[in-house]
Design an enzyme around this catalytic site. Structure first.
Site, PDB file in Angstrom:
ATOM      1  CB  CYS A  22      -0.839   0.093   1.308  1.00 35.45           C
ATOM      2  SG  CYS A  22       0.172   0.082   2.769  1.00 35.45           S
TER       3      CYS A  22
ATOM      4  CG  HIS B  39       3.499  -7.442   9.763  1.00 36.58           C
ATOM      5  ND1 HIS B  39       4.689  -7.779  10.529  1.00 36.58           N
ATOM      6  CD2 HIS B  39       2.842  -6.664   9.923  1.00 36.58           C
ATOM      7  CE1 HIS B  39       4.019  -6.833  11.778  1.00 36.58           C
ATOM      8  NE2 HIS B  39       3.144  -6.294  11.579  1.00 36.58           N
TER       9      HIS B  39
ATOM     10  CG  HIS C 158       1.956  -1.056  11.783  1.00 35.65           C
ATOM     11  ND1 HIS C 158       0.949  -1.430  10.806  1.00 35.65           N
ATOM     12  CD2 HIS C 158       3.040  -1.869  11.520  1.00 35.65           C
ATOM     13  CE1 HIS C 158       1.274  -2.635  10.084  1.00 35.65           C
ATOM     14  NE2 HIS C 158       2.635  -2.905  10.852  1.00 35.65           N
TER      15      HIS C 158
ATOM     16  CG  HIS D 289      -1.830  -4.695  14.170  1.00 40.17           C
ATOM     17  ND1 HIS D 289      -2.032  -3.123  13.832  1.00 40.17           N
ATOM     18  CD2 HIS D 289      -1.726  -5.311  13.455  1.00 40.17           C
ATOM     19  CE1 HIS D 289      -1.484  -3.184  12.506  1.00 40.17           C
ATOM     20  NE2 HIS D 289      -1.305  -4.498  12.323  1.00 40.17           N
TER      21      HIS D 289
ATOM     22  CD  GLU E 287      -4.145   1.114  11.814  1.00 36.97           C
ATOM     23  OE1 GLU E 287      -5.042   1.623  11.665  1.00 36.97           O
ATOM     24  OE2 GLU E 287      -3.450   0.313  10.888  1.00 36.97           O
TER      25      GLU E 287
ATOM     26  CB  CYS F 256      -6.991   2.626   4.307  1.00 38.47           C
ATOM     27  SG  CYS F 256      -5.923   3.253   2.771  1.00 38.47           S
TER      28      CYS F 256
ATOM     29  CB  SER G 197      -3.166  -7.423  11.126  1.00 40.67           C
ATOM     30  OG  SER G 197      -4.749  -7.367  11.368  1.00 40.67           O
TER      31      SER G 197
ATOM     32  CB  SER H  79       2.826  -6.572   4.527  1.00 39.78           C
ATOM     33  OG  SER H  79       1.970  -7.723   4.775  1.00 39.78           O
TER      34      SER H  79
END
Length: 331
Positions: free
Chosen positions: A13, A48, A85, A140, A142, A226, A255, A298
Protein backbone atom coordinates in the site's frame (compact mmCIF):
# COMPACT_ATOMS: atom_id res chain seq x y z
CA UNK A 1 -3.88 -25.32 -20.33
CA UNK A 2 -2.83 -23.89 -16.98
CA UNK A 3 -2.46 -20.09 -16.86
CA UNK A 4 -1.32 -17.72 -14.11
CA UNK A 5 -2.55 -14.18 -13.40
CA UNK A 6 -1.14 -11.72 -10.88
CA UNK A 7 -3.62 -9.40 -9.16
CA UNK A 8 -2.62 -5.88 -10.23
CA UNK A 9 -4.15 -4.45 -7.04
CA UNK A 10 -2.06 -6.58 -4.68
CA UNK A 11 1.25 -5.48 -3.24
CA UNK A 12 2.46 -2.72 -0.97
CA UNK A 13 0.00 0.00 0.00
CA UNK A 14 1.07 3.65 -0.28
CA UNK A 15 2.03 3.85 3.41
CA UNK A 16 4.36 0.84 3.23
CA UNK A 17 5.90 2.03 -0.04
CA UNK A 18 6.65 5.40 1.58
CA UNK A 19 8.29 3.81 4.63
CA UNK A 20 10.44 1.40 2.62
CA UNK A 21 11.45 4.09 0.12
CA UNK A 22 12.50 6.38 2.99
CA UNK A 23 14.59 3.61 4.54
CA UNK A 24 16.25 2.74 1.21
CA UNK A 25 17.12 6.39 0.52
CA UNK A 26 18.65 6.85 3.96
CA UNK A 27 20.66 3.61 3.79
CA UNK A 28 21.90 4.46 0.29
CA UNK A 29 23.10 7.85 1.50
CA UNK A 30 24.99 6.26 4.38
CA UNK A 31 26.72 3.90 1.95
CA UNK A 32 27.58 6.61 -0.59
CA UNK A 33 29.07 8.82 2.11
CA UNK A 34 31.10 5.93 3.50
CA UNK A 35 29.51 6.26 6.92
CA UNK A 36 28.69 2.58 7.48
CA UNK A 37 29.16 3.12 11.22
CA UNK A 38 25.87 5.01 11.21
CA UNK A 39 22.74 2.93 11.71
CA UNK A 40 19.10 3.19 10.81
CA UNK A 41 16.90 1.51 13.38
CA UNK A 42 13.33 0.49 12.62
CA UNK A 43 11.04 0.24 15.62
CA UNK A 44 9.31 -3.03 14.79
CA UNK A 45 9.31 -4.83 11.45
CA UNK A 46 8.88 -2.21 8.72
CA UNK A 47 6.76 -4.74 6.82
CA UNK A 48 5.31 -8.14 7.78
CA UNK A 49 7.11 -10.08 5.07
CA UNK A 50 10.28 -12.06 5.77
CA UNK A 51 11.62 -11.92 2.21
CA UNK A 52 11.37 -8.12 2.06
CA UNK A 53 12.72 -7.76 5.59
CA UNK A 54 15.78 -9.84 4.68
CA UNK A 55 16.39 -7.62 1.65
CA UNK A 56 16.31 -4.51 3.83
CA UNK A 57 18.54 -6.11 6.47
CA UNK A 58 21.12 -6.74 3.75
CA UNK A 59 20.98 -3.01 2.98
CA UNK A 60 21.75 -2.24 6.63
CA UNK A 61 18.39 -1.76 8.34
CA UNK A 62 18.38 -2.81 12.01
CA UNK A 63 15.02 -3.83 13.51
CA UNK A 64 14.49 -3.34 17.24
CA UNK A 65 11.46 -3.75 19.49
CA UNK A 66 10.04 -1.80 22.42
CA UNK A 67 12.10 -3.82 24.92
CA UNK A 68 15.32 -2.93 23.05
CA UNK A 69 14.31 0.74 23.08
CA UNK A 70 13.66 0.71 26.82
CA UNK A 71 17.04 -0.91 27.51
CA UNK A 72 19.01 1.73 25.59
CA UNK A 73 20.86 4.36 27.61
CA UNK A 74 22.13 6.81 24.98
CA UNK A 75 21.28 6.91 21.27
CA UNK A 76 22.65 10.37 20.57
CA UNK A 77 22.94 10.89 16.81
CA UNK A 78 21.31 7.58 15.84
CA UNK A 79 18.22 7.49 13.61
CA UNK A 80 14.98 5.74 14.48
CA UNK A 81 12.35 5.04 11.82
CA UNK A 82 8.72 4.95 12.90
CA UNK A 83 6.99 2.58 10.47
CA UNK A 84 3.65 3.12 8.72
CA UNK A 85 1.66 1.61 11.62
CA UNK A 86 2.45 4.61 13.81
CA UNK A 87 3.22 4.76 17.53
CA UNK A 88 1.63 6.14 20.72
CA UNK A 89 2.87 9.52 22.06
CA UNK A 90 4.95 7.81 24.76
CA UNK A 91 7.22 6.25 22.12
CA UNK A 92 8.18 9.66 20.73
CA UNK A 93 8.91 10.92 24.24
CA UNK A 94 11.17 7.93 24.93
CA UNK A 95 13.01 8.31 21.61
CA UNK A 96 13.55 12.03 22.20
CA UNK A 97 14.84 11.39 25.71
CA UNK A 98 17.37 8.88 24.37
CA UNK A 99 18.60 11.33 21.75
CA UNK A 100 17.29 9.62 18.62
CA UNK A 101 16.72 11.52 15.39
CA UNK A 102 13.21 10.30 14.59
CA UNK A 103 12.22 9.62 10.97
CA UNK A 104 8.44 9.46 11.18
CA UNK A 105 6.93 7.31 8.43
CA UNK A 106 3.51 6.95 10.00
CA UNK A 107 1.01 6.48 7.17
CA UNK A 108 -0.91 9.76 6.60
CA UNK A 109 -4.18 7.79 6.83
CA UNK A 110 -3.16 6.38 10.22
CA UNK A 111 -1.96 9.80 11.36
CA UNK A 112 -5.34 11.36 10.56
CA UNK A 113 -7.06 8.55 12.45
CA UNK A 114 -4.86 9.16 15.49
CA UNK A 115 -5.75 12.85 15.39
CA UNK A 116 -9.49 12.11 15.14
CA UNK A 117 -9.38 9.73 18.09
CA UNK A 118 -7.37 12.18 20.17
CA UNK A 119 -9.85 14.97 19.40
CA UNK A 120 -12.82 12.76 20.34
CA UNK A 121 -11.10 11.68 23.54
CA UNK A 122 -10.28 15.24 24.58
CA UNK A 123 -13.92 16.30 24.11
CA UNK A 124 -15.17 13.35 26.16
CA UNK A 125 -12.59 14.14 28.81
CA UNK A 126 -13.88 17.70 29.08
CA UNK A 127 -17.48 16.58 29.45
CA UNK A 128 -16.55 13.70 31.75
CA UNK A 129 -18.85 11.35 29.86
CA UNK A 130 -18.34 8.93 26.99
CA UNK A 131 -16.28 6.04 25.68
CA UNK A 132 -14.22 5.23 22.60
CA UNK A 133 -14.33 1.82 20.95
CA UNK A 134 -11.76 0.66 18.40
CA UNK A 135 -12.48 -2.21 16.03
CA UNK A 136 -9.10 -3.83 15.52
CA UNK A 137 -6.67 -6.57 16.41
CA UNK A 138 -5.64 -6.51 20.06
CA UNK A 139 -1.88 -5.94 20.34
CA UNK A 140 -1.47 -4.79 16.73
CA UNK A 141 1.05 -1.96 16.35
CA UNK A 142 -1.44 0.42 14.73
CA UNK A 143 -4.04 -0.30 17.42
CA UNK A 144 -1.52 0.34 20.21
CA UNK A 145 -0.79 3.72 18.63
CA UNK A 146 -4.52 4.50 18.55
CA UNK A 147 -5.04 3.48 22.17
CA UNK A 148 -2.16 5.77 23.09
CA UNK A 149 -4.18 8.77 21.92
CA UNK A 150 -6.68 8.07 24.72
CA UNK A 151 -4.23 7.55 27.59
CA UNK A 152 -4.98 3.85 27.30
CA UNK A 153 -8.72 4.15 27.93
CA UNK A 154 -10.06 3.07 24.51
CA UNK A 155 -11.82 -0.31 24.35
CA UNK A 156 -10.62 -2.65 21.59
CA UNK A 157 -12.97 -5.26 20.15
CA UNK A 158 -12.05 -7.79 17.48
CA UNK A 159 -15.49 -9.06 16.47
CA UNK A 160 -19.22 -8.98 17.23
CA UNK A 161 -18.92 -11.76 19.80
CA UNK A 162 -16.37 -9.76 21.80
CA UNK A 163 -18.56 -6.66 21.52
CA UNK A 164 -21.53 -8.53 23.00
CA UNK A 165 -19.39 -10.06 25.74
CA UNK A 166 -17.99 -6.67 26.77
CA UNK A 167 -21.49 -5.17 26.82
CA UNK A 168 -22.76 -8.02 28.97
CA UNK A 169 -19.95 -7.81 31.55
CA UNK A 170 -20.06 -4.02 31.72
CA UNK A 171 -16.77 -3.21 29.98
CA UNK A 172 -18.85 -1.38 27.39
CA UNK A 173 -21.58 0.92 28.71
CA UNK A 174 -24.55 0.97 26.33
CA UNK A 175 -26.05 4.08 27.95
CA UNK A 176 -23.34 6.71 27.46
CA UNK A 177 -22.11 8.66 24.39
CA UNK A 178 -19.94 6.36 22.29
CA UNK A 179 -17.66 6.88 19.32
CA UNK A 180 -16.38 3.92 17.34
CA UNK A 181 -13.39 3.85 14.99
CA UNK A 182 -11.79 1.08 12.95
CA UNK A 183 -8.18 0.07 12.44
CA UNK A 184 -7.41 1.25 8.89
CA UNK A 185 -6.80 -2.21 7.41
CA UNK A 186 -9.86 -4.06 8.70
CA UNK A 187 -12.64 -5.55 6.59
CA UNK A 188 -15.28 -2.91 5.69
CA UNK A 189 -17.99 -5.59 5.80
CA UNK A 190 -17.00 -6.73 9.30
CA UNK A 191 -16.85 -3.15 10.55
CA UNK A 192 -20.31 -2.48 9.14
CA UNK A 193 -21.74 -5.57 10.87
CA UNK A 194 -20.12 -4.73 14.19
CA UNK A 195 -21.25 -1.09 14.07
CA UNK A 196 -24.81 -2.12 13.22
CA UNK A 197 -24.87 -4.54 16.13
CA UNK A 198 -23.58 -1.87 18.53
CA UNK A 199 -26.26 0.54 17.34
CA UNK A 200 -28.91 -2.13 17.82
CA UNK A 201 -27.76 -2.93 21.37
CA UNK A 202 -27.54 0.73 22.38
CA UNK A 203 -30.99 1.55 20.99
CA UNK A 204 -32.44 -1.42 22.91
CA UNK A 205 -30.71 -0.28 26.11
CA UNK A 206 -32.28 3.17 25.63
CA UNK A 207 -35.66 1.55 24.85
CA UNK A 208 -35.87 3.46 21.58
CA UNK A 209 -36.43 2.46 17.95
CA UNK A 210 -33.20 2.65 15.94
CA UNK A 211 -34.35 5.72 13.98
CA UNK A 212 -35.18 7.71 17.13
CA UNK A 213 -31.97 6.52 18.77
CA UNK A 214 -29.94 7.86 15.84
CA UNK A 215 -31.47 11.28 16.33
CA UNK A 216 -29.96 11.49 19.81
CA UNK A 217 -26.39 11.18 18.47
CA UNK A 218 -25.39 8.90 21.33
CA UNK A 219 -23.39 6.77 18.88
CA UNK A 220 -20.99 8.19 16.29
CA UNK A 221 -19.66 5.69 13.74
CA UNK A 222 -16.51 6.98 12.04
CA UNK A 223 -15.49 5.84 8.56
CA UNK A 224 -11.78 5.24 9.12
CA UNK A 225 -10.87 2.24 6.95
CA UNK A 226 -8.26 3.20 4.36
CA UNK A 227 -9.95 3.83 0.99
CA UNK A 228 -7.20 1.91 -0.78
CA UNK A 229 -7.80 -1.08 1.48
CA UNK A 230 -11.59 -0.86 1.11
CA UNK A 231 -11.30 -0.82 -2.68
CA UNK A 232 -8.89 -3.75 -2.55
CA UNK A 233 -11.50 -5.87 -0.75
CA UNK A 234 -14.02 -5.34 -3.56
CA UNK A 235 -11.52 -5.99 -6.34
CA UNK A 236 -9.98 -8.99 -4.61
CA UNK A 237 -13.43 -10.55 -4.24
CA UNK A 238 -13.86 -10.44 -8.03
CA UNK A 239 -10.33 -11.79 -8.52
CA UNK A 240 -10.99 -14.76 -6.21
CA UNK A 241 -14.26 -15.59 -7.96
CA UNK A 242 -12.81 -15.51 -11.45
CA UNK A 243 -9.95 -17.97 -10.81
CA UNK A 244 -9.96 -21.71 -10.15
CA UNK A 245 -7.28 -21.55 -7.47
CA UNK A 246 -5.85 -18.68 -5.43
CA UNK A 247 -2.27 -18.57 -4.17
CA UNK A 248 -2.26 -15.88 -1.48
CA UNK A 249 1.22 -14.60 -0.65
CA UNK A 250 1.61 -13.04 2.77
CA UNK A 251 3.56 -13.26 6.00
CA UNK A 252 1.72 -15.09 8.77
CA UNK A 253 2.13 -12.06 11.07
CA UNK A 254 0.30 -9.70 8.72
CA UNK A 255 -3.07 -8.63 10.13
CA UNK A 256 -4.15 -7.32 6.73
CA UNK A 257 -2.96 -10.58 5.17
CA UNK A 258 -5.18 -12.60 7.50
CA UNK A 259 -8.23 -10.51 6.62
CA UNK A 260 -7.65 -10.69 2.85
CA UNK A 261 -6.78 -14.39 2.89
CA UNK A 262 -10.01 -15.15 4.76
CA UNK A 263 -11.90 -13.06 2.19
CA UNK A 264 -10.43 -15.14 -0.64
CA UNK A 265 -11.09 -18.40 1.22
CA UNK A 266 -14.74 -17.48 1.78
CA UNK A 267 -15.19 -17.05 -1.98
CA UNK A 268 -12.80 -19.69 -3.32
CA UNK A 269 -12.26 -22.85 -1.28
CA UNK A 270 -9.06 -23.57 -3.21
CA UNK A 271 -7.18 -20.72 -1.55
CA UNK A 272 -3.68 -21.43 -0.22
CA UNK A 273 -1.56 -19.00 1.81
CA UNK A 274 2.21 -19.11 1.44
CA UNK A 275 5.20 -17.09 2.64
CA UNK A 276 7.51 -18.13 -0.19
CA UNK A 277 7.80 -20.43 -3.20
CA UNK A 278 9.22 -23.18 -0.98
CA UNK A 279 5.71 -23.80 0.39
CA UNK A 280 4.06 -24.37 -3.01
CA UNK A 281 2.97 -27.96 -3.70
CA UNK A 282 2.55 -29.43 -7.18
CA UNK A 283 -0.54 -31.42 -6.15
CA UNK A 284 -2.54 -28.23 -5.59
CA UNK A 285 -2.80 -27.63 -9.33
CA UNK A 286 -4.81 -29.14 -12.18
CA UNK A 287 -3.82 -29.13 -15.82
CA UNK A 288 -6.43 -26.60 -16.93
CA UNK A 289 -6.40 -24.32 -13.84
CA UNK A 290 -6.69 -20.57 -14.11
CA UNK A 291 -4.39 -19.63 -11.23
CA UNK A 292 -4.64 -16.32 -9.41
CA UNK A 293 -1.66 -14.98 -7.43
CA UNK A 294 -2.38 -12.17 -4.98
CA UNK A 295 -1.23 -10.84 -1.62
CA UNK A 296 -1.51 -8.40 1.26
CA UNK A 297 -0.52 -4.75 1.57
CA UNK A 298 2.75 -6.04 3.03
CA UNK A 299 3.59 -8.31 0.06
CA UNK A 300 6.16 -6.95 -2.43
CA UNK A 301 5.26 -7.14 -6.13
CA UNK A 302 8.58 -8.82 -6.91
CA UNK A 303 7.60 -11.73 -4.67
CA UNK A 304 4.24 -12.12 -6.42
CA UNK A 305 6.10 -12.31 -9.74
CA UNK A 306 8.55 -14.85 -8.33
CA UNK A 307 5.66 -17.04 -7.18
CA UNK A 308 3.93 -16.79 -10.56
CA UNK A 309 7.11 -17.76 -12.38
CA UNK A 310 7.67 -20.70 -10.05
CA UNK A 311 4.14 -22.04 -10.59
CA UNK A 312 4.58 -21.83 -14.36
CA UNK A 313 7.94 -23.56 -14.20
CA UNK A 314 6.50 -26.20 -11.90
CA UNK A 315 3.74 -26.87 -14.39
CA UNK A 316 5.88 -26.19 -17.47
CA UNK A 317 3.62 -23.71 -19.22
CA UNK A 318 4.16 -20.39 -20.96
CA UNK A 319 3.95 -17.35 -18.60
CA UNK A 320 0.66 -15.79 -19.76
CA UNK A 321 0.76 -13.30 -16.90
CA UNK A 322 3.77 -11.53 -18.42
CA UNK A 323 1.58 -10.28 -21.27
CA UNK A 324 -0.54 -8.37 -18.73
CA UNK A 325 2.49 -6.34 -17.68
CA UNK A 326 3.90 -5.83 -21.16
CA UNK A 327 2.00 -2.55 -21.53
CA UNK A 328 3.79 -0.88 -18.62
CA UNK A 329 1.80 -2.15 -15.63
CA UNK A 330 4.68 -4.23 -14.38
CA UNK A 331 6.47 -2.69 -11.40
Amino acid sequence: MLTVDIDNNSGFCAGVIRAISTAETFLKKIHEEGQEAKRLYSLGAIVHNDAELNRLVNLGLVTIDKEDLEEMVDAQGEHLLIRAHGEPPQTYMTAEKLGFNVIDCTCPVVLRLQERIKEAYNIQKETGNGQIIIFGKIGHAEVLGLIGQTDGSAIVVENVEMLEEFAQNGQINLNIPTEIFSQTTKSPAEYSRLSARLEEMMSQACELPVERFRGRRLLVIHDTICAQVATRHERLSKFALTHDIIIFVSGKASSNGKVLRELCKSLNIRTYQIDSVSEIKREWFRADDKVGVCGATSTPKWLLEEVAEYILELNKYVPAWEEKFADGDKE
